[in-house]
Scaffold this motif. Sequence first.
Motif, PDB file in Angstrom:
ATOM      1  N   UNK A   8       0.790  -1.064  -0.053  1.00 19.64           N
ATOM      2  CA  UNK A   8      -0.071   0.151   0.040  1.00 19.64           C
ATOM      3  C   UNK A   8       0.727   1.291  -0.029  1.00 19.64           C
ATOM      4  N   UNK A   9       2.103   1.080   0.164  1.00 17.83           N
ATOM      5  CA  UNK A   9       3.028   2.419   0.128  1.00 17.83           C
ATOM      6  C   UNK A   9       2.922   3.003  -1.355  1.00 17.83           C
ATOM      7  N   UNK A  10       3.581   4.220  -1.309  1.00 11.63           N
ATOM      8  CA  UNK A  10       3.534   4.923  -2.768  1.00 11.63           C
ATOM      9  C   UNK A  10       3.882   6.193  -2.421  1.00 11.63           C
ATOM     10  N   UNK A  11       3.717   7.052  -3.618  1.00  8.12           N
ATOM     11  CA  UNK A  11       3.812   8.476  -3.669  1.00  8.12           C
ATOM     12  C   UNK A  11       2.721   9.097  -3.495  1.00  8.12           C
ATOM     13  N   UNK A  12       2.735  10.121  -2.909  1.00  3.44           N
ATOM     14  CA  UNK A  12       1.384  11.008  -2.614  1.00  3.44           C
ATOM     15  C   UNK A  12       1.611  12.367  -2.289  1.00  3.44           C
ATOM     16  N   UNK A  34      -0.435  -5.734  17.741  1.00  7.95           N
ATOM     17  CA  UNK A  34       0.091  -5.104  16.016  1.00  7.95           C
ATOM     18  C   UNK A  34       0.577  -3.976  16.144  1.00  7.95           C
ATOM     19  N   UNK A  35       1.818  -3.783  15.632  1.00 10.76           N
ATOM     20  CA  UNK A  35       2.292  -2.340  15.598  1.00 10.76           C
ATOM     21  C   UNK A  35       2.539  -1.992  14.314  1.00 10.76           C
ATOM     22  N   UNK A  36       2.734  -0.587  14.145  1.00 13.01           N
ATOM     23  CA  UNK A  36       3.498  -0.041  12.802  1.00 13.01           C
ATOM     24  C   UNK A  36       4.595   0.870  13.286  1.00 13.01           C
ATOM     25  N   UNK A  37       5.665   0.820  12.631  1.00 21.25           N
ATOM     26  CA  UNK A  37       6.621   1.807  13.095  1.00 21.25           C
ATOM     27  C   UNK A  37       7.062   2.327  11.538  1.00 21.25           C
ATOM     28  N   UNK A  38       7.945   3.495  11.722  1.00 22.28           N
ATOM     29  CA  UNK A  38       8.557   4.133  10.404  1.00 22.28           C
ATOM     30  C   UNK A  38      10.269   4.363  10.767  1.00 22.28           C
ATOM     31  N   UNK A  39      10.779   4.362   9.466  1.00 25.62           N
ATOM     32  CA  UNK A  39      12.172   4.901   9.665  1.00 25.62           C
ATOM     33  C   UNK A  39      12.598   5.833   8.585  1.00 25.62           C
ATOM     34  N   UNK A  40      12.858   6.866   8.696  1.00 24.49           N
ATOM     35  CA  UNK A  40      13.560   7.664   7.550  1.00 24.49           C
ATOM     36  C   UNK A  40      15.092   7.616   7.604  1.00 24.49           C
ATOM     37  N   UNK A  41      15.459   8.028   6.227  1.00 23.86           N
ATOM     38  CA  UNK A  41      16.898   7.908   6.164  1.00 23.86           C
ATOM     39  C   UNK A  41      17.569   8.640   7.167  1.00 23.86           C
ATOM     40  N   UNK A  42      18.313   7.979   7.856  1.00 25.55           N
ATOM     41  CA  UNK A  42      19.492   8.461   8.875  1.00 25.55           C
ATOM     42  C   UNK A  42      18.765   8.716  10.438  1.00 25.55           C
ATOM     43  N   UNK A  43      17.748   8.398  10.409  1.00 27.87           N
ATOM     44  CA  UNK A  43      16.975   8.591  11.596  1.00 27.87           C
ATOM     45  C   UNK A  43      16.522   7.004  12.429  1.00 27.87           C
ATOM     46  N   UNK A  93       7.767   2.186   6.123  1.00 29.33           N
ATOM     47  CA  UNK A  93       6.834   1.801   7.060  1.00 29.33           C
ATOM     48  C   UNK A  93       6.669   0.405   7.355  1.00 29.33           C
ATOM     49  N   UNK A  94       7.018  -0.005   8.562  1.00 31.00           N
ATOM     50  CA  UNK A  94       6.933  -1.609   8.977  1.00 31.00           C
ATOM     51  C   UNK A  94       5.819  -1.982   9.942  1.00 31.00           C
ATOM     52  N   UNK A  95       5.179  -3.170   9.573  1.00 33.69           N
ATOM     53  CA  UNK A  95       4.198  -3.631  10.650  1.00 33.69           C
ATOM     54  C   UNK A  95       5.055  -4.587  11.412  1.00 33.69           C
ATOM     55  N   UNK A  96       4.568  -4.835  12.422  1.00 30.12           N
ATOM     56  CA  UNK A  96       5.266  -5.788  13.456  1.00 30.12           C
ATOM     57  C   UNK A  96       4.311  -6.342  14.410  1.00 30.12           C
ATOM     58  N   UNK A  97       4.674  -7.830  14.920  1.00 30.30           N
ATOM     59  CA  UNK A  97       3.671  -8.272  15.776  1.00 30.30           C
ATOM     60  C   UNK A  97       4.372  -8.961  16.894  1.00 30.30           C
ATOM     61  N   UNK A  98       3.505  -8.535  18.200  1.00 37.11           N
ATOM     62  CA  UNK A  98       4.178  -9.188  19.345  1.00 37.11           C
ATOM     63  C   UNK A  98       3.249 -10.068  20.292  1.00 37.11           C
ATOM     64  N   UNK A  99       3.738 -11.216  20.818  1.00 39.03           N
ATOM     65  CA  UNK A  99       3.054 -12.020  21.458  1.00 39.03           C
ATOM     66  C   UNK A  99       3.726 -11.969  23.094  1.00 39.03           C
ATOM     67  N   UNK A 117       7.529  -1.114   3.651  1.00 41.43           N
ATOM     68  CA  UNK A 117       6.964  -0.468   2.484  1.00 41.43           C
ATOM     69  C   UNK A 117       6.962   1.139   2.294  1.00 41.43           C
ATOM     70  N   UNK A 118       7.639   1.621   1.113  1.00 37.88           N
ATOM     71  CA  UNK A 118       7.939   2.822   1.263  1.00 37.88           C
ATOM     72  C   UNK A 118       6.681   3.929   1.112  1.00 37.88           C
ATOM     73  N   UNK A 119       6.908   5.018   1.871  1.00 35.26           N
ATOM     74  CA  UNK A 119       5.901   6.017   1.781  1.00 35.26           C
ATOM     75  C   UNK A 119       6.424   7.553   1.492  1.00 35.26           C
TER      76      UNK A 119
END
Length: 123
Positions: A8-12, A34-43, A93-99, A117-119
């Motif tokens: 679902x990622x893309x350019x907007x 369920x979690x969502x995280x994101x990582x930008x370049x250099x961060x 953007x990353x999804x993650x799961x934790x039990x 997935x890149x946004x």
Amino acid sequence: QVHLVESGGGLVQAGGSLRLSCAGSGRTFSSNVMGWFRQAPGKEREFVAAMYYNGRTYYGDSVKGRFTISRDDPKKMAYLQMNSLKPEDTAVYYCAADWSGGSYLDPNDYDYWGQGTQVTVSS
């Protein structure tokens, strides 16, 4: 073993919307977070949102009021609806799961991760 795949990622353009999906396989989704995280370049990886099996949700301060997390446990799916996107939302953007019952904020507490997935939000 659990396998997570984001899409679902893309350019907007700024102000636009995207909906990310996370498809899981392997283990039942009940009793996890369920979690969502994101990582930008250099961060560092940044917490975006989390949703427990009981429906409780949490959001990072920078996305509150704009992003909405949801899940469909029978389908082993998680979603992130992103509205009013800003250029600073640009990241993988990353999804993650934790039990294991760890902190929803700490990426180290999550058991499984998708490939990301890149946004990209243009100004």
